[in-house]
Scaffold this motif. Structure first.
Motif, short mmCIF file in Angstrom:
data_model
loop_
_atom_site.label_atom_id
_atom_site.label_comp_id
_atom_site.label_asym_id
_atom_site.label_seq_id
_atom_site.Cartn_x
_atom_site.Cartn_y
_atom_site.Cartn_z
N ALA A 184 -6.07 -8.75 83.94
CA ALA A 184 -7.43 -9.24 83.70
C ALA A 184 -7.89 -8.89 82.27
CB ALA A 184 -8.39 -8.64 84.72
N ARG A 185 -7.52 -7.72 81.80
CA ARG A 185 -7.92 -7.32 80.45
C ARG A 185 -7.21 -8.17 79.38
NH1 ARG A 185 -8.30 -0.65 80.97
NH2 ARG A 185 -10.44 -0.66 81.81
N ALA A 186 -5.94 -8.46 79.60
CA ALA A 186 -5.21 -9.31 78.65
C ALA A 186 -5.81 -10.71 78.62
CB ALA A 186 -3.73 -9.37 79.04
N ILE A 187 -6.17 -11.22 79.78
CA ILE A 187 -6.78 -12.55 79.86
C ILE A 187 -8.15 -12.56 79.19
CG2 ILE A 187 -7.76 -14.27 81.44
CD1 ILE A 187 -5.48 -13.56 83.37
N SER A 188 -8.90 -11.48 79.34
CA SER A 188 -10.22 -11.40 78.72
C SER A 188 -10.10 -11.44 77.19
CB SER A 188 -10.91 -10.10 79.16
OG SER A 188 -12.20 -10.01 78.60
N VAL A 189 -9.13 -10.71 76.65
CA VAL A 189 -8.91 -10.72 75.20
C VAL A 189 -8.44 -12.10 74.75
CG1 VAL A 189 -7.51 -9.76 73.32
CG2 VAL A 189 -8.48 -8.25 75.06
N MET A 190 -7.57 -12.72 75.53
CA MET A 190 -7.09 -14.06 75.20
C MET A 190 -8.26 -15.04 75.13
SD MET A 190 -4.80 -16.70 77.50
CE MET A 190 -6.22 -16.89 78.59
N ASN A 191 -9.11 -15.02 76.14
CA ASN A 191 -10.26 -15.94 76.15
C ASN A 191 -11.17 -15.73 74.95
OD1 ASN A 191 -9.48 -17.23 78.52
ND2 ASN A 191 -10.60 -15.80 79.84
N ASN A 203 -0.32 -21.93 72.56
CA ASN A 203 0.71 -21.03 72.02
C ASN A 203 0.68 -19.64 72.64
OD1 ASN A 203 1.25 -23.13 70.19
ND2 ASN A 203 -0.25 -22.34 68.73
N ILE A 204 -0.22 -19.40 73.59
CA ILE A 204 -0.42 -18.04 74.10
C ILE A 204 0.23 -17.85 75.46
CG2 ILE A 204 -2.15 -16.39 74.89
CD1 ILE A 204 -3.99 -17.23 72.80
N SER A 205 0.81 -16.66 75.64
CA SER A 205 1.30 -16.25 76.96
C SER A 205 0.77 -14.85 77.25
CB SER A 205 2.83 -16.26 77.01
OG SER A 205 3.38 -15.38 76.05
N ILE A 206 0.60 -14.55 78.54
CA ILE A 206 0.04 -13.28 78.98
C ILE A 206 1.12 -12.43 79.64
CG2 ILE A 206 -1.57 -12.19 80.61
CD1 ILE A 206 -2.94 -13.36 78.20
N GLN A 207 1.10 -11.14 79.34
CA GLN A 207 1.98 -10.19 80.00
C GLN A 207 1.14 -9.03 80.53
OE1 GLN A 207 5.00 -9.03 77.19
NE2 GLN A 207 6.00 -11.03 77.19
N ALA A 208 1.45 -8.56 81.73
CA ALA A 208 0.71 -7.45 82.34
C ALA A 208 1.71 -6.41 82.83
CB ALA A 208 -0.14 -7.96 83.50
#
Length: 241
Positions: A184-191, A203-208
């Protein structure tokens, strides 16, 4: 000038000489003269074969030289492109370091180059409250210092990874695990970066990783603080590699 016409021409001369030898033999010419003529013909034939070999080798070496030259040019071009990309990321790193210093974030954000990729590691303590994945307005204001340098690499592949410490979440947490919290934190920064048009969402991918892959010990408060982080990785653009 193309010397390809020499081969069929010299072959024709050889055949004519062979015909003359047969005619001489049939006419029963003087044996001494025939042997002398035969010897001269052998010398001429040897010279002809040697000439063909030289022409063939010359063409082969020319083709090999052309191939090697092309391969060398491609390798040189690839090396220049790769060096240019690495230099660009190094320039971005230096710009980020300057902006972070001016914003007073050098203790909370680190920037470095690793394996030709640009890494930006942000301590989660300045981004989120305990157990939360919501960026505060003050945090968003601080992160704007990263905007301009990162826009220069907006077309590069971007990875945003979230990490936590190994402490269990509170019973009233909306997240069931540290893995979900780090996601959730990675997604928040991405947004945040996508909404401000810093990064292209394509171009973005998320890793947790949750509490996995800590970079410090979880036995101390300071170590756990270092493990709670969000990492932005700017990879080399594949079109330039």
């Amino acid at each position: 000038m193309d010397e390809g016409w020499l081969l069929p021409y010299s072959d024709m001369l050889t055949l004519l000489l062979a015909l003359f030898i047969v005619l001489f033999a049939m006419a029963k010419v003087d044996n001494t003269k025939f042997q002398k003529f035969k010897s001269e013909f052998g010398t001429l034939l040897s010279t002809h074969q040697s000439s063909n070999s030289i022409i063939s080798i010359g063409k082969k070496n020319k083709a090999q030289g052309s191939t090697l030259s092309s391969a060398s040019s491609l390798e040189s071009s690839s090396s220049i492109t790769s060096q240019s990309t690495n230099n660009q990321l190094m320039v971005i790193k230096q710009q980020l370091a300057t902006n972070l210093q001016n914003s007073g974030l050098t203790n909370s954000v680190s920037v470095y180059i690793k394996s030709n990729d640009l890494h930006i590691v942000i301590n989660s303590n300045i981004l989120f409250d305990s157990g939360s994945a919501t960026l505060s307005e003050s945090t968003q204001s601080l992160l704007t210092s990263l905007f301009n340098p990162l826009k220069a690499v907006s077309t590069n592949p971007i990875i945003i990874a979230g990490y936590t410490d190994n402490q269990p979440l509170k019973l009233n947490s909306i997240y069931k695990s540290n893995w979900e919290l780090s996601s959730a934190r990675a997604i928040s920064v991405m947004n945040f970066f996508v909404d401000n048009k810093v990064f292209n969402e394509d171009n973005i991918s998320i890793q947790a990783y949750g509490e996995n892959k800590p970079k410090d010990t979880n036995a101390t408060a300071a170590g756990r603080s270092n493990n709670r982080r969000v990492e932005i990785i700017v990879e080399k653009n594949s079109s330039n590699s």
